[in-house]
Design an enzyme around this catalytic site. Structure first.
Site, PDB file in Angstrom:
ATOM      1  CE  LYS A  13      -1.351  -0.029   4.930  1.00 16.88           C
ATOM      2  NZ  LYS A  13      -0.438  -1.112   5.373  1.00 16.88           N
ATOM      3  NE  ARG A  85      -3.785  -0.511   9.858  1.00 15.82           N
ATOM      4  CZ  ARG A  85      -2.593   0.021   9.591  1.00 15.82           C
ATOM      5  NH1 ARG A  85      -2.275   1.203  10.034  1.00 15.82           N
ATOM      6  NH2 ARG A  85      -1.714  -0.632   8.863  1.00 15.82           N
ATOM      7  NE  ARG A 124       8.074  -2.822   4.912  1.00 13.64           N
ATOM      8  CZ  ARG A 124       6.786  -2.710   5.196  1.00 13.64           C
ATOM      9  NH1 ARG A 124       5.917  -2.451   4.250  1.00 13.64           N
ATOM     10  NH2 ARG A 124       6.356  -2.871   6.418  1.00 13.64           N
ATOM     11  NE  ARG A 156       7.908  -0.247   9.225  1.00 10.44           N
ATOM     12  CZ  ARG A 156       6.652  -0.176   8.792  1.00 10.44           C
ATOM     13  NH1 ARG A 156       6.370   0.453   7.671  1.00 10.44           N
ATOM     14  NH2 ARG A 156       5.677  -0.731   9.462  1.00 10.44           N
ATOM     15  NE  ARG A 167       3.011  -4.291  10.887  1.00  9.25           N
ATOM     16  CZ  ARG A 167       4.078  -4.174  10.113  1.00  9.25           C
ATOM     17  NH1 ARG A 167       5.196  -4.806  10.421  1.00  9.25           N
ATOM     18  NH2 ARG A 167       4.053  -3.429   9.043  1.00  9.25           N
TER      19      ARG A 167
HETATM   20  P1  AMP Z   1       2.246   1.179   9.106  1.00 12.87           P
HETATM   21  O1  AMP Z   1       3.448   1.979   8.687  1.00 12.87           O
HETATM   22  O2  AMP Z   1       0.983   1.560   8.368  1.00 12.87           O
HETATM   23  O3  AMP Z   1       2.489  -0.304   9.117  1.00 12.87           O
HETATM   24  O4  AMP Z   1       1.954   1.585  10.639  1.00 12.87           O
HETATM   25  C1  AMP Z   1       2.943   1.474  11.646  1.00 12.87           C
HETATM   26  C2  AMP Z   1       2.303   1.557  13.010  1.00 12.87           C
HETATM   27  O5  AMP Z   1       1.577   2.796  13.148  1.00 12.87           O
HETATM   28  C3  AMP Z   1       1.269   0.495  13.320  1.00 12.87           C
HETATM   29  O6  AMP Z   1       1.846  -0.725  13.730  1.00 12.87           O
HETATM   30  C4  AMP Z   1       0.486   1.172  14.435  1.00 12.87           C
HETATM   31  O7  AMP Z   1       1.166   1.107  15.673  1.00 12.87           O
HETATM   32  C5  AMP Z   1       0.414   2.617  13.963  1.00 12.87           C
HETATM   33  N1  AMP Z   1      -0.797   2.842  13.145  1.00 12.87           N
HETATM   34  C6  AMP Z   1      -0.841   3.058  11.799  1.00 12.87           C
HETATM   35  N2  AMP Z   1      -2.107   3.234  11.361  1.00 12.87           N
HETATM   36  C7  AMP Z   1      -2.904   3.137  12.469  1.00 12.87           C
HETATM   37  C8  AMP Z   1      -4.316   3.232  12.689  1.00 12.87           C
HETATM   38  N3  AMP Z   1      -5.183   3.473  11.682  1.00 12.87           N
HETATM   39  N4  AMP Z   1      -4.782   3.060  13.964  1.00 12.87           N
HETATM   40  C9  AMP Z   1      -3.948   2.810  14.974  1.00 12.87           C
HETATM   41  N5  AMP Z   1      -2.602   2.704  14.843  1.00 12.87           N
HETATM   42  C10 AMP Z   1      -2.072   2.872  13.611  1.00 12.87           C
END
Ligand code: AMP
Length: 215
Positions: A13, A85, A124, A156, A167
């Site tokens: 994404k 989400r 990644r 990461r 996740r």
């Molecule tokens: P991502 O880079 O999208 O994988 O997000 C990294 C981290 O950000 C996630 O593991 C969450 O801790 C936090 N996060 C991202 N989007 C959300 C969301 N919509 N609601 C809550 N936490 C979020």
């Protein structure tokens, strides 16, 4: 026009959001970046983000709306990556945007299988300077540890097989409800996230056209 992009972990994404925001001239809002930024100053958030868990849904809505209010005064032409989400987050965002005279035009859902996600995650790499994301196999950097901008690449903290499993479980448990809700509202555009970056990108554009979101 505002679009939200949902997707399982490692569904691509981020890559598709980057391309799409350029192609459609939208501001690319990265929820994960906002969460990581906030986590730098808050040990509780740092623990949550590094373990791959989600920030409590209402709290994250508050951070996102506060960020938009501070940085996007006309609240339009935004591509939301990773937010909402949950149904509660969708309603908070939609309510806020409608209140400002705008709304959400489409929700794209990009999906891959868990085994494909684990394969992708292990290769990644992210640039520590400009934030660009590479995949050592499908979208390689100019050298194994350096970005085109010269920045050093890193893996990461939450890109481990254990964290990806957490996740994925969260994604299926929580986002499934949002997906069903968006389907009922006739807002959901489902796209298969397995295939080349180009094929997936064209498939997203085609579906946006088909659904009259873009001309
Ligand atoms: P991502 O880079 O999208 O994988 O997000 C990294 C981290 O950000 C996630 O593991 C969450 O801790 C936090 N996060 C991202 N989007 C959300 C969301 N919509 N609601 C809550 N936490 C979020």
């Amino acid at each position: 026009m505002n679009i939200i992009l949902l997707g399982s972990p490692a569904s691509g994404k981020g890559t598709q959001a980057e391309r799409l925001s350029h192609a459609l001239n939208l501001y690319h809002f990265k929820t994960g970046d906002l969460a990581r930024q906030l986590a730098e100053k808050d040990t509780r958030l740092k623990k949550i983000v590094e373990s791959g868990e989600l920030v409590p849904e209402g709290e994250m809505s508050m951070y996102v709306i506060d960020f938009l209010a501070r940085t996007r005064p006309n609240f339009s032409n935004i591509l939301f990556e990773g937010f909402p989400r949950f149904i509660s987050q969708y309603e908070a965002l939609e309510g806020f945007l409608i209140d400002k005279g705008d709304g959400i035009d489409a929700a794209i859902s990009l999906d891959v299988t868990e085994s494909e996600a684990i394969n992708r995650i292990s290769s990644r790499r992210t640039c520590s300077v400009c934030g660009k994301v590479y995949n050592l196999i499908t979208n390689p950097p100019p050298s194994i540890d350096t970005c085109t901008c010269g920045g050093k690449l890193f893996q990461r903290e939450d890109d481990t097989p254990e964290s990806i499993k957490v996740r994925f479980d969260f994604y299926h448990k929580n986002t499934k409800e949002l997906i069903d809700y968006l389907k009922q509202k006739g807002k959901l555009i489902e796209v298969n996230g397995e295939g080349s970056i180009e094929i997936i990108f064209n498939s997203i554009l085609e579906k946006l056209r088909y659904n009259h979101v873009i001309a």
